[in-house]
Design a protein around this motif. Structure first.
Motif, PDB file in Angstrom:
ATOM      1  N   GLN A 221       0.841  -1.200   0.000  1.00 24.15           N
ATOM      2  CA  GLN A 221       0.000   0.000   0.000  1.00 24.15           C
ATOM      3  C   GLN A 221       0.873   1.245   0.000  1.00 24.15           C
ATOM      4  O   GLN A 221       1.991   1.226   0.503  1.00 24.15           O
ATOM      5  N   LEU A 222       0.325   2.308  -0.561  1.00 24.28           N
ATOM      6  CA  LEU A 222       1.011   3.599  -0.594  1.00 24.28           C
ATOM      7  C   LEU A 222      -0.002   4.688  -0.310  1.00 24.28           C
ATOM      8  O   LEU A 222      -1.201   4.495  -0.503  1.00 24.28           O
ATOM      9  N   SER A 223       0.495   5.842   0.108  1.00 21.31           N
ATOM     10  CA  SER A 223      -0.389   6.999   0.165  1.00 21.31           C
ATOM     11  C   SER A 223       0.244   8.116  -0.651  1.00 21.31           C
ATOM     12  O   SER A 223       1.467   8.164  -0.832  1.00 21.31           O
ATOM     13  N   VAL A 317      -3.165   2.609  -3.698  1.00 21.05           N
ATOM     14  CA  VAL A 317      -2.683   3.961  -3.403  1.00 21.05           C
ATOM     15  C   VAL A 317      -3.855   4.777  -2.868  1.00 21.05           C
ATOM     16  O   VAL A 317      -4.876   4.926  -3.547  1.00 21.05           O
TER      17      VAL A 317
END
Ligand SMILES: [Cu+2]
Length: 343
Positions: A221-223, A317
């Protein structure tokens, strides 16, 4: 290939009859150290890095697994070094299989290319080999064993080597960089399926997996912020799978690949990346919410002779409503041309 699609009847038996191999079979995984996420190693000309090839423990898809690691990391250490540096890498082998390190894509001296029986003898357990890795080109490279890759690479032996250019505008502006190492592994309800002991069971370089991973994780996961331009360095370390990487509705600019930046940057819908290839893309996340980085392919149903769309999520994301600063949309929306690269 759809990970859930079984092979044609009769074809499943057309594999070499070999014994089953699992690392450290019969030994309690608790005896081995838990693997840790990859760390960045900044190196300059003349620096030395020690890499130990050893057995690690990991939880993957809910299963406790015994795997291999470079310095107990997944992926192996991310080496960052300036163009034209010469790096000394001392590799010590602590796994039961003979190994080497091949510096994929690097134009180095043949004796350090890591091909067992050709440029060096394989490193036996308890032994070491010293590589001198000269990096004459800027770009993204990677390293992996050149011995039983079908087993060793699948079990976690891979890492990136990012060679930086002295030119600060070698690439255009981006807010930040993310490394995405794409991989797959073959598992069932019991865990990972064994490899062949004396020979590969599928293709020489390895087999398709049915569990997708980014940076060794099954739930990557990314933000990001709204308007953020993220530079993604993609490397495909899967043994057999070609990915078609999509970024949801985000705008994707292809800027570089295996041999450095392109003559002309280009807008793309997706990035097709075969095993061992690298691509560099700048992606702008415009809309708040969730954007999926996915492997979006035409799978085939062998039985019906039909293609059908299939999507595997690689990373999620989450884009916030906070605005990325400084705004760099002007530079993002212009495509650069590098005349010196023209043939
Ligand atoms: Cu390679």
């Amino acid at each position: 290939m759809d990970p859930n699609m079984i092979m044609l009847p009769g074809l499943t038996g057309v594999v070499p009859v070999v014994g089953a191999f699992l690392p450290a079979a019969g030994i309690n995984p608790a005896n081995f150290p838990e693997a840790e996420p990859s760390q960045v190693v900044e190196m300059i000309d003349g620096d030395t890095l020690d890499i130990e090839v050893s057995i690690v423990r990991r939880i993957l898809n809910g299963h406790e697994m015994v795997m291999f690691g470079y310095n107990r990391q997944y992926p192996g250490p991310l080496i960052r070094a300036p163009k034209d540096a010469t790096l000394v890498v001392r590799v010590r082998n602590e796994i039961e299989l003979p190994t080497t390190i091949h510096w994929h894509g690097v134009r180095l001296d043949n004796e350090f290319d890591g091909v067992p029986g050709v440029t060096q003898e394989a490193i036996q357990r308890g032994e070491s080999f010293v590589y001198e890795v000269h990096v004459p080109d800027a770009g993204m490279f990677w390293y992996h064993p050149h011995a039983r890759e079908d087993v060793q690479q699948d079990l976690g032996l891979f890492g990136n080597l990012l060679v930086t250019s002295p030119n600060p505008s070698y690439y255009g502006p981006a807010h930040r960089e993310e490394i995405l190492v794409l991989d797959d592994i073959l598992m069932d309800e019991q865990g990972v399926l064994p490899w062949g002991e004396s020979a590969p069971t599928h293709a020489l370089m390895g087999r398709f997996g049915n569990v997708m991973m980014v940076n060794g994780e099954t739930n990557h996961q990314l933000s990001a912020k709204q308007g953020e331009v993220v530079r993604f360095f993609l490397t495909n370390v899967a043994n057999s799978r070609t990915f078609n990487v999509t970024f949801g509705g985000a705008q994707v600019k292809l800027i570089a690949s295996d041999v450095g930046r392109f003559e002309r940057e280009a807008w793309v819908e997706s990035v097709v990346i075969a095993p061992a290839e690298r691509y560099v893309v700048d992606v702008r996340f415009e809309e708040p919410g969730t954007t999926l980085i996915a492997n979006s392919i035409q799978a085939i149903n062998h039985f019906r002779g039909e293609f059908y769309p299939h999507v595997d999520t690689l990373s999620i994301v989450t884009v916030s409503t906070e605005t990325a600063a400084p705004g760099i949309s002007d530079s993002f929306y212009s495509l650069r041309v590098h005349d010196e690269i023209a043939a």
